[in-house]
Design a protein around this motif. Structure first.
Motif, PDB file in Angstrom:
ATOM      1  N   ASN A 265      -4.210 -23.102  27.025  1.00  0.00           N
ATOM      2  CA  ASN A 265      -4.275 -24.548  26.824  1.00  0.00           C
ATOM      3  C   ASN A 265      -5.413 -24.980  25.929  1.00  0.00           C
ATOM      4  O   ASN A 265      -5.264 -25.796  25.044  1.00  0.00           O
ATOM      5  CB  ASN A 265      -4.459 -25.228  28.182  1.00  0.00           C
ATOM      6  CG  ASN A 265      -3.188 -25.860  28.648  1.00  0.00           C
ATOM      7  OD1 ASN A 265      -2.235 -25.955  27.870  1.00  0.00           O
ATOM      8  ND2 ASN A 265      -3.158 -26.298  29.874  1.00  0.00           N
ATOM      9  N   HIS A 266      -6.570 -24.448  26.203  1.00  0.00           N
ATOM     10  CA  HIS A 266      -7.770 -24.908  25.515  1.00  0.00           C
ATOM     11  C   HIS A 266      -8.565 -23.693  25.068  1.00  0.00           C
ATOM     12  O   HIS A 266      -8.519 -22.653  25.694  1.00  0.00           O
ATOM     13  CB  HIS A 266      -8.644 -25.730  26.460  1.00  0.00           C
ATOM     14  CG  HIS A 266      -7.913 -26.875  27.084  1.00  0.00           C
ATOM     15  ND1 HIS A 266      -7.585 -28.004  26.385  1.00  0.00           N
ATOM     16  CD2 HIS A 266      -7.426 -27.036  28.329  1.00  0.00           C
ATOM     17  CE1 HIS A 266      -6.932 -28.829  27.178  1.00  0.00           C
ATOM     18  NE2 HIS A 266      -6.804 -28.255  28.371  1.00  0.00           N
ATOM     19  N   ASP A 267      -9.315 -23.882  24.022  1.00  0.00           N
ATOM     20  CA  ASP A 267     -10.168 -22.808  23.531  1.00  0.00           C
ATOM     21  C   ASP A 267     -11.135 -22.323  24.587  1.00  0.00           C
ATOM     22  O   ASP A 267     -11.499 -21.158  24.626  1.00  0.00           O
ATOM     23  CB  ASP A 267     -10.980 -23.306  22.341  1.00  0.00           C
ATOM     24  CG  ASP A 267     -10.179 -23.175  21.072  1.00  0.00           C
ATOM     25  OD1 ASP A 267      -9.016 -22.731  21.170  1.00  0.00           O
ATOM     26  OD2 ASP A 267     -10.699 -23.511  20.009  1.00  0.00           O
ATOM     27  N   SER A 268     -11.547 -23.247  25.434  1.00  0.00           N
ATOM     28  CA  SER A 268     -12.574 -22.875  26.409  1.00  0.00           C
ATOM     29  C   SER A 268     -11.990 -22.148  27.612  1.00  0.00           C
ATOM     30  O   SER A 268     -12.727 -21.665  28.457  1.00  0.00           O
ATOM     31  CB  SER A 268     -13.297 -24.136  26.871  1.00  0.00           C
ATOM     32  OG  SER A 268     -12.350 -25.048  27.390  1.00  0.00           O
ATOM     33  N   ASP A 269     -10.669 -22.082  27.699  1.00  0.00           N
ATOM     34  CA  ASP A 269     -10.042 -21.406  28.835  1.00  0.00           C
ATOM     35  C   ASP A 269     -10.479 -19.950  28.923  1.00  0.00           C
ATOM     36  O   ASP A 269     -10.508 -19.235  27.924  1.00  0.00           O
ATOM     37  CB  ASP A 269      -8.509 -21.429  28.704  1.00  0.00           C
ATOM     38  CG  ASP A 269      -7.932 -22.779  29.077  1.00  0.00           C
ATOM     39  OD1 ASP A 269      -8.691 -23.620  29.610  1.00  0.00           O
ATOM     40  OD2 ASP A 269      -6.739 -22.992  28.819  1.00  0.00           O
ATOM     41  N   LYS A 270     -10.786 -19.557  30.145  1.00  0.00           N
ATOM     42  CA  LYS A 270     -11.071 -18.143  30.361  1.00  0.00           C
ATOM     43  C   LYS A 270      -9.901 -17.536  31.111  1.00  0.00           C
ATOM     44  O   LYS A 270      -9.372 -18.177  32.028  1.00  0.00           O
ATOM     45  CB  LYS A 270     -12.355 -17.982  31.177  1.00  0.00           C
ATOM     46  CG  LYS A 270     -13.574 -18.357  30.374  1.00  0.00           C
ATOM     47  CD  LYS A 270     -14.828 -18.025  31.133  1.00  0.00           C
ATOM     48  CE  LYS A 270     -16.031 -18.221  30.225  1.00  0.00           C
ATOM     49  NZ  LYS A 270     -17.263 -18.012  30.952  1.00  0.00           N
ATOM     50  N   VAL A 271      -9.536 -16.341  30.738  1.00  0.00           N
ATOM     51  CA  VAL A 271      -8.340 -15.770  31.343  1.00  0.00           C
ATOM     52  C   VAL A 271      -8.641 -14.506  32.138  1.00  0.00           C
ATOM     53  O   VAL A 271      -9.606 -13.806  31.884  1.00  0.00           O
ATOM     54  CB  VAL A 271      -7.247 -15.451  30.292  1.00  0.00           C
ATOM     55  CG1 VAL A 271      -6.851 -16.707  29.540  1.00  0.00           C
ATOM     56  CG2 VAL A 271      -7.685 -14.368  29.347  1.00  0.00           C
ATOM     57  N   ASN A 272      -7.776 -14.281  33.101  1.00  0.00           N
ATOM     58  CA  ASN A 272      -7.718 -13.044  33.862  1.00  0.00           C
ATOM     59  C   ASN A 272      -6.303 -12.522  33.695  1.00  0.00           C
ATOM     60  O   ASN A 272      -5.363 -13.232  34.021  1.00  0.00           O
ATOM     61  CB  ASN A 272      -7.945 -13.337  35.341  1.00  0.00           C
ATOM     62  CG  ASN A 272      -9.245 -12.782  35.863  1.00  0.00           C
ATOM     63  OD1 ASN A 272      -9.733 -13.212  36.869  1.00  0.00           O
ATOM     64  ND2 ASN A 272      -9.809 -11.814  35.179  1.00  0.00           N
ATOM     65  N   VAL A 273      -6.169 -11.314  33.182  1.00  0.00           N
ATOM     66  CA  VAL A 273      -4.835 -10.779  32.996  1.00  0.00           C
ATOM     67  C   VAL A 273      -4.679  -9.530  33.860  1.00  0.00           C
ATOM     68  O   VAL A 273      -5.560  -8.661  33.873  1.00  0.00           O
ATOM     69  CB  VAL A 273      -4.556 -10.450  31.519  1.00  0.00           C
ATOM     70  CG1 VAL A 273      -3.122  -9.972  31.349  1.00  0.00           C
ATOM     71  CG2 VAL A 273      -4.803 -11.673  30.647  1.00  0.00           C
ATOM     72  N   TYR A 274      -3.583  -9.504  34.604  1.00  0.00           N
ATOM     73  CA  TYR A 274      -3.283  -8.361  35.466  1.00  0.00           C
ATOM     74  C   TYR A 274      -2.117  -7.596  34.864  1.00  0.00           C
ATOM     75  O   TYR A 274      -1.042  -8.151  34.663  1.00  0.00           O
ATOM     76  CB  TYR A 274      -2.935  -8.837  36.886  1.00  0.00           C
ATOM     77  CG  TYR A 274      -4.124  -9.462  37.593  1.00  0.00           C
ATOM     78  CD1 TYR A 274      -4.491 -10.770  37.338  1.00  0.00           C
ATOM     79  CD2 TYR A 274      -4.886  -8.719  38.487  1.00  0.00           C
ATOM     80  CE1 TYR A 274      -5.600 -11.333  37.958  1.00  0.00           C
ATOM     81  CE2 TYR A 274      -5.987  -9.279  39.115  1.00  0.00           C
ATOM     82  CZ  TYR A 274      -6.337 -10.583  38.850  1.00  0.00           C
ATOM     83  OH  TYR A 274      -7.428 -11.132  39.460  1.00  0.00           O
ATOM     84  N   ASN A 316      -9.028  -7.480  33.793  1.00  0.00           N
ATOM     85  CA  ASN A 316     -10.412  -7.695  33.359  1.00  0.00           C
ATOM     86  C   ASN A 316     -11.196  -8.311  34.515  1.00  0.00           C
ATOM     87  O   ASN A 316     -10.784  -9.312  35.087  1.00  0.00           O
ATOM     88  CB  ASN A 316     -10.480  -8.572  32.107  1.00  0.00           C
ATOM     89  CG  ASN A 316      -9.769  -9.894  32.268  1.00  0.00           C
ATOM     90  OD1 ASN A 316      -8.658  -9.952  32.784  1.00  0.00           O
ATOM     91  ND2 ASN A 316     -10.408 -10.963  31.856  1.00  0.00           N
ATOM     92  N   ILE A 317     -12.306  -7.704  34.834  1.00  0.00           N
ATOM     93  CA  ILE A 317     -13.088  -8.139  36.000  1.00  0.00           C
ATOM     94  C   ILE A 317     -13.715  -9.510  35.728  1.00  0.00           C
ATOM     95  O   ILE A 317     -13.615 -10.422  36.532  1.00  0.00           O
ATOM     96  CB  ILE A 317     -14.204  -7.124  36.334  1.00  0.00           C
ATOM     97  CG1 ILE A 317     -13.631  -5.722  36.384  1.00  0.00           C
ATOM     98  CG2 ILE A 317     -14.946  -7.535  37.602  1.00  0.00           C
ATOM     99  CD1 ILE A 317     -13.114  -5.235  37.689  1.00  0.00           C
ATOM    100  N   SER A 318     -14.357  -9.647  34.592  1.00  0.00           N
ATOM    101  CA  SER A 318     -14.936 -10.956  34.290  1.00  0.00           C
ATOM    102  C   SER A 318     -13.986 -11.718  33.381  1.00  0.00           C
ATOM    103  O   SER A 318     -13.461 -11.181  32.415  1.00  0.00           O
ATOM    104  CB  SER A 318     -16.316 -10.812  33.658  1.00  0.00           C
ATOM    105  OG  SER A 318     -16.294  -9.824  32.678  1.00  0.00           O
ATOM    106  N   PRO A 319     -13.766 -12.980  33.719  1.00  0.00           N
ATOM    107  CA  PRO A 319     -12.826 -13.796  32.951  1.00  0.00           C
ATOM    108  C   PRO A 319     -13.222 -13.826  31.474  1.00  0.00           C
ATOM    109  O   PRO A 319     -14.403 -13.853  31.155  1.00  0.00           O
ATOM    110  CB  PRO A 319     -12.987 -15.182  33.566  1.00  0.00           C
ATOM    111  CG  PRO A 319     -13.594 -14.964  34.893  1.00  0.00           C
ATOM    112  CD  PRO A 319     -14.410 -13.730  34.805  1.00  0.00           C
ATOM    113  N   GLN A 320     -12.234 -13.793  30.634  1.00  0.00           N
ATOM    114  CA  GLN A 320     -12.517 -13.702  29.206  1.00  0.00           C
ATOM    115  C   GLN A 320     -11.975 -14.893  28.434  1.00  0.00           C
ATOM    116  O   GLN A 320     -10.867 -15.355  28.677  1.00  0.00           O
ATOM    117  CB  GLN A 320     -11.891 -12.415  28.659  1.00  0.00           C
ATOM    118  CG  GLN A 320     -12.171 -12.197  27.199  1.00  0.00           C
ATOM    119  CD  GLN A 320     -11.940 -10.768  26.791  1.00  0.00           C
ATOM    120  OE1 GLN A 320     -12.093  -9.854  27.585  1.00  0.00           O
ATOM    121  NE2 GLN A 320     -11.556 -10.572  25.537  1.00  0.00           N
ATOM    122  N   LYS A 321     -12.782 -15.347  27.494  1.00  0.00           N
ATOM    123  CA  LYS A 321     -12.360 -16.411  26.606  1.00  0.00           C
ATOM    124  C   LYS A 321     -11.513 -15.801  25.508  1.00  0.00           C
ATOM    125  O   LYS A 321     -11.833 -14.733  25.001  1.00  0.00           O
ATOM    126  CB  LYS A 321     -13.603 -17.045  25.982  1.00  0.00           C
ATOM    127  CG  LYS A 321     -13.648 -18.543  26.108  1.00  0.00           C
ATOM    128  CD  LYS A 321     -15.023 -19.041  25.747  1.00  0.00           C
ATOM    129  CE  LYS A 321     -14.919 -20.005  24.590  1.00  0.00           C
ATOM    130  NZ  LYS A 321     -16.204 -20.664  24.324  1.00  0.00           N
TER     131      LYS A 321
END
Ligand SMILES: *[C@@H]1O[C@H](CO)[C@@H](O)[C@H](O)[C@H]1NC(C)=O
Ligand SMILES: *[C@@H]1O[C@H](CO)[C@@H](O)[C@H](O)[C@H]1NC(C)=O
Ligand SMILES: *[C@@H]1O[C@H](CO)[C@@H](O)[C@H](O)[C@H]1NC(C)=O
Ligand SMILES: *[C@@H]1O[C@H](CO)[C@@H](O)[C@H](O)[C@H]1NC(C)=O
Ligand SMILES: *[C@@H]1O[C@H](CO)[C@@H](O)[C@H](O)[C@H]1NC(C)=O
Ligand SMILES: *[C@@H]1O[C@H](CO)[C@@H](O)[C@H](O)[C@H]1NC(C)=O
Ligand SMILES: *[C@@H]1O[C@H](CO)[C@@H](O)[C@H](O)[C@H]1NC(C)=O
Ligand SMILES: *[C@@H]1O[C@H](CO)[C@@H](O)[C@H](O)[C@H]1NC(C)=O
Ligand SMILES: *[C@@H]1O[C@H](CO)[C@@H](O)[C@H](O)[C@H]1NC(C)=O
Length: 688
Positions: A265-274, A316-321
């Motif tokens: 949605n936004h550039d600032s979103d941080k993601v977690n992908v499983y 990824n353990i830490s959420p990533q931008k």
């Protein structure tokens, strides 16, 4: 677009359910399955497709009305048939009982079905307790899902009106998850995309195949399908359903990586992908399957080999931008591997920020008690009493220290509320209460002594009630330390020595005198001034100002728009300013209407062959994933020119991301797009 609509409906309300009856159904321990708007008389029922037991939502919410879709839509799932809508009040909340510290999958389902005959999908916000979850902007029937750990034993899910449309909801489902899966320490996880599993296995998977009732949607990425009939064990906490683990894909061209492309949605979103894997092909002794797992160019797992017939999840353990509104997921074969990558399923989440603490639970319990004692039915008294500040309950004031400190109730004004009966003890538990106004009601009985022992209380207004008896002695003492009690207009109160009802209570409270003397007024002014000085400002403006709702939607897009190449050229001043450059093409700066900055990803000429049906397919894809796409302004697909236009946040690290400075993305943009387009194509094919 006939088939598109069908698809969207299908994916969201699950017309493509696998209809088979599984004998040994896992229990529904801890499940909450609400069919919103279901008449209590028809509740509960067992859904014939899933075997899930649904109940009416009536006992979990006090407001809203029942609606029924007007369209002649056939729903496979009965729970999508009726709905609850909320014409009254700004915030309407479900209050659910949960287990504190348990991770819950919370899914809200919306099947508008033109129930109101207006044919306009509503827009509104969803809150979890005091925090904003997501802005719901429906353009087809859909679900929203979050994984959240409640800090208390009750959970408020609120629908908040933000504009002219009326919030509605069809289903509300809570599924407790294992506490060692999906970590939410850094914030709740909001599902982006639908949970996708690969291969050509066809059906939509949920309970009972999935013990946690996650909904898995099949995606054939047009790569090579791999499947097995052997059992795949799932000893990992994610308990991926067998049907998901048994099918997978690997790249058609075995020398290439397997890549996916995902919008945020936004550039600032941080993601977690499983990423879910299992080795489901029969390997020879000399075979090696090994690959690196990359998230937007960063390796999150190096040299991974799927376990033979055993499901395993990497994330990824830490959420990533991610770079500029989109995220690349890549599986890249290592040098020593002779087999290409293989994957079963992907789940992607944005990690949300829930900064606001709930109001002090004792205050909440006390308010609930007061509400029940007097049978108060005030529409705004739903959800958290104090937060968000803009939606706080009527008639009360709160103190706010900072976002993470539970607010306290400091003032309660129930004057002219038609209160009957005695002054309830419940007020006593509002331990930070400074001001209590119960004037102009029909309260009876004596003025209770506990009011005098409430340390913070400094103003009590009991004027114009029907209270009786003498005032307890303790009020006199408290009067000296700053309490101001007024009881005018209670003809049966005797406040001075002439009161003989109770012989050991003969006290005079000057403030009680029916005519307020000038002296008293002066004393009050002094009291108030002293009081104000003694209490430092309790409202941290920096923390409260930010929390203004409804959330302003800054998105410049209302609809994804098609642009001509010459328009794109004009918007970018003839491709004057380059923002970034990569293997896939160049990203230019532009502006819409001369004001809104945008970024234009222009695909290089060579990469666009074979995309004749770009428009239809991309449009479909955009709609399927529309929730992730608010940052997409438009696209261009003219004469071999392909471009995507995004909202541009000038302080984003676009250039870095797109030019591959951070390690480079191994797949060309064109390949990713191809995957994406082919997905759309395949979806169309699947639904015929
Ligand atoms: C929510 O429900 C719980 C359990 O029934 C109850 O204790 C609590 O007071 C309710 N909260 C609100 C705000 O209604
Ligand atoms: C998870 O749950 C198990 C049992 O249900 C418990 O023993 C364990 O301590 C919990 N772990 C965490 C991190 O809460
Ligand atoms: C499994 O794969 C084979 C060949 O790859 C294919 O013919 C078959 O239909 C697949 N079965 C399922 C259930 O997907
Ligand atoms: C797979 O598991 C089921 C039930 O657990 C069992 O009945 C079946 O025999 C197993 N199949 C294989 C091939 O091991
Ligand atoms: C596979 O990809 C490589 C690298 O892009 C390419 O050179 C080769 O021709 C491709 N093979 C096929 C069969 O498409
Ligand atoms: C691996 O072994 C199989 C027989 O077990 C053989 O056919 C194949 O050529 C071998 N492959 C390599 C790369 O050595
Ligand atoms: C919020 O206030 C509390 C109490 O004053 C303090 O302990 C805490 O550090 C503050 N937190 C932040 C984030 O400012
Ligand atoms: C007292 O309350 C009644 C309703 O209970 C209201 O109509 C009236 O205006 C109130 N009077 C004052 C002075 O607030
Ligand atoms: C006040 O709170 C305490 C615990 O916090 C509770 O035991 C008690 O019942 C409450 N009193 C009233 C009158 O609600």
């Amino acid at each position: 677009m006939g088939c598109h609509c069908k698809l969207l409906l299908a994916v969201s309300v699950g017309i493509f359910a696998i209809i088979h009856i599984v004998q040994a159904q896992p229990d529904q321990q801890g499940f909450i399955s609400l069919d919103c708007g279901l008449p209590p008389g028809e509740s509960p029922y067992t859904d014939p497709v899933t075997g899930l037991t649904f109940s009416s939502d009536a006992e979990f919410i006090r407001s809203g009305k029942r609606g029924e879709p007007g369209d002649t839509v056939t729903y496979i799932y009965r729970q999508y048939k009726d709905l609850r809508y909320f014409p009254d009040g700004i915030r309407n909340c479900y209050n659910l009982t949960v287990n504190k510290g348990t991770n819950y999958l919370i899914r809200a389902g919306f099947s508008y079905g033109n129930y109101d005959g207006l044919n306009v999908y509503p827009k509104f916000d969803l809150h979890v307790g005091p925090n904003m979850w997501i802005a719901v902007d429906l353009d087809n029937d859909d679900d929203r899902e979050i994984i959240y750990m409640s800090k208390s034993n009750s959970l408020q899910i609120c629908l908040v009106k933000t504009g002219s449309t009326i919030p509605m909801i069809s289903t509300l489902e809570l599924r407790p998850l294992r506490n060692d899966s999906y970590t939410t320490q850094l914030g709740p996880l909001n599902l982006i995309y639908r949970r996708a599993y690969t291969g050509n296995s066809g059906g939509f998977i949920r309970y009972p195949d999935d013990v946690f009732d996650r909904k898995w949607v099949p995606y054939n990425w047009f790569e090579t399908n791999v499947n097995t009939t052997l059992n795949v064990t799932s000893s990992n906490p994610f308990v991926v359903p067998d049907a998901v683990s048994r099918s997978g894909i690997s790249p058609k061209n075995v020398t290439l990586p397997l890549g996916f492309y995902m919008f945020t949605n936004h550039d600032s979103d941080k993601v977690n992908v499983y990423f879910h894997f299992a080795e489901i092909q029969t390997l020879n002794a000399n075979d090696t399957r090994e690959f690196d797992i990359l998230l937007d160019g960063d390796i999150i797992h190096k040299a991974y080999s799927p376990k033979v017939l055993q499901s395993e999840t990497k994330y990824n353990i830490s959420p990533q931008k991610c770079g500029f509104g989109s995220c690349d997921l890549d599986l890249v074969r290592t040098q020593r591997s002779n087999l290409p990558p293989l994957i079963n399923a992907i789940e992607a989440f944005t990690v949300l920020d829930f900064p606001y603490a709930e109001t002090n639970p004792d205050d909440v319990a006390a308010m609930k008690n007061i509400q029940e004692s007097y049978g108060l039915n005030i529409i705004s008294w739903q959800g958290d009493p104090c937060v968000p500040e803009l939606l706080k309950w009527e008639d009360l004031k709160c103190s706010y220290t900072n976002k993470s400190t539970p607010p306290r109730i400091i003032s309660l004004d129930l004057s002219s509320h038609g209160l009957k009966g005695v002054i309830t003890h419940a007020f006593q538990n509002l331990t930070e209460l400074q001001k209590l106004d119960l004037s102009n009601n029909s309260l009876t009985g004596e003025v209770p002594e506990f009011l005098a022992s409430m340390k913070s209380l400094s103003i009590i207004n009991l004027n114009w009630n029907d209270l009786t008896g003498p005032l307890p002695k303790t009020f006199h003492d408290r009067e000296k330390s700053g309490l101001k009690l007024t009881v005018q207009g209670n003809s049966r109160i005797c406040a001075d020595a002439s009161c003989k009802v109770n012989n050991n209570q003969k006290y005079v409270l000057p403030v009680v005198a029916s005519a307020a003397s000038v002296l008293i007024i002066i004393a009050m002014v002094i009291l108030i001034l002293v009081f104000k000085k003694k209490r430092p400002t309790q409202v941290d403006s920096s923390s409260t100002v930010q929390h203004v709702l409804p959330k302003s939607r800054q998105s410049i897009i209302t609809q994804t728009k098609r642009f001509t190449y010459s328009e794109v050229a004009a918007l970018t001043d003839n491709f004057e300013r380059v923002l970034g450059e990569g293997g896939f093409g160049v990203v230019y700066h532009g502006s819409l209407n001369g004001t809104q900055p945008i970024a234009v990803k222009l695909l290089s000429q060579s990469s666009v062959q074979g995309y004749k049906e770009f428009k239809a397919e991309v449009e479909l894809l955009l709609r399927v994933h529309h929730v992730n796409l608010v940052s997409l302004v438009g696209y261009c697909d003219e004469e071999g020119h392909l471009a995507l236009l995004y909202e541009y946040a000038p302080n984003g690290d676009l250039k870095q991301h797109l030019s591959g400075e951070r390690g480079g993305s191994p797949l060309k943009w064109s390949s990713r797009l191809k995957i994406v387009v082919e997905t759309a194509q395949d979806i169309i094919e699947q639904i015929g």
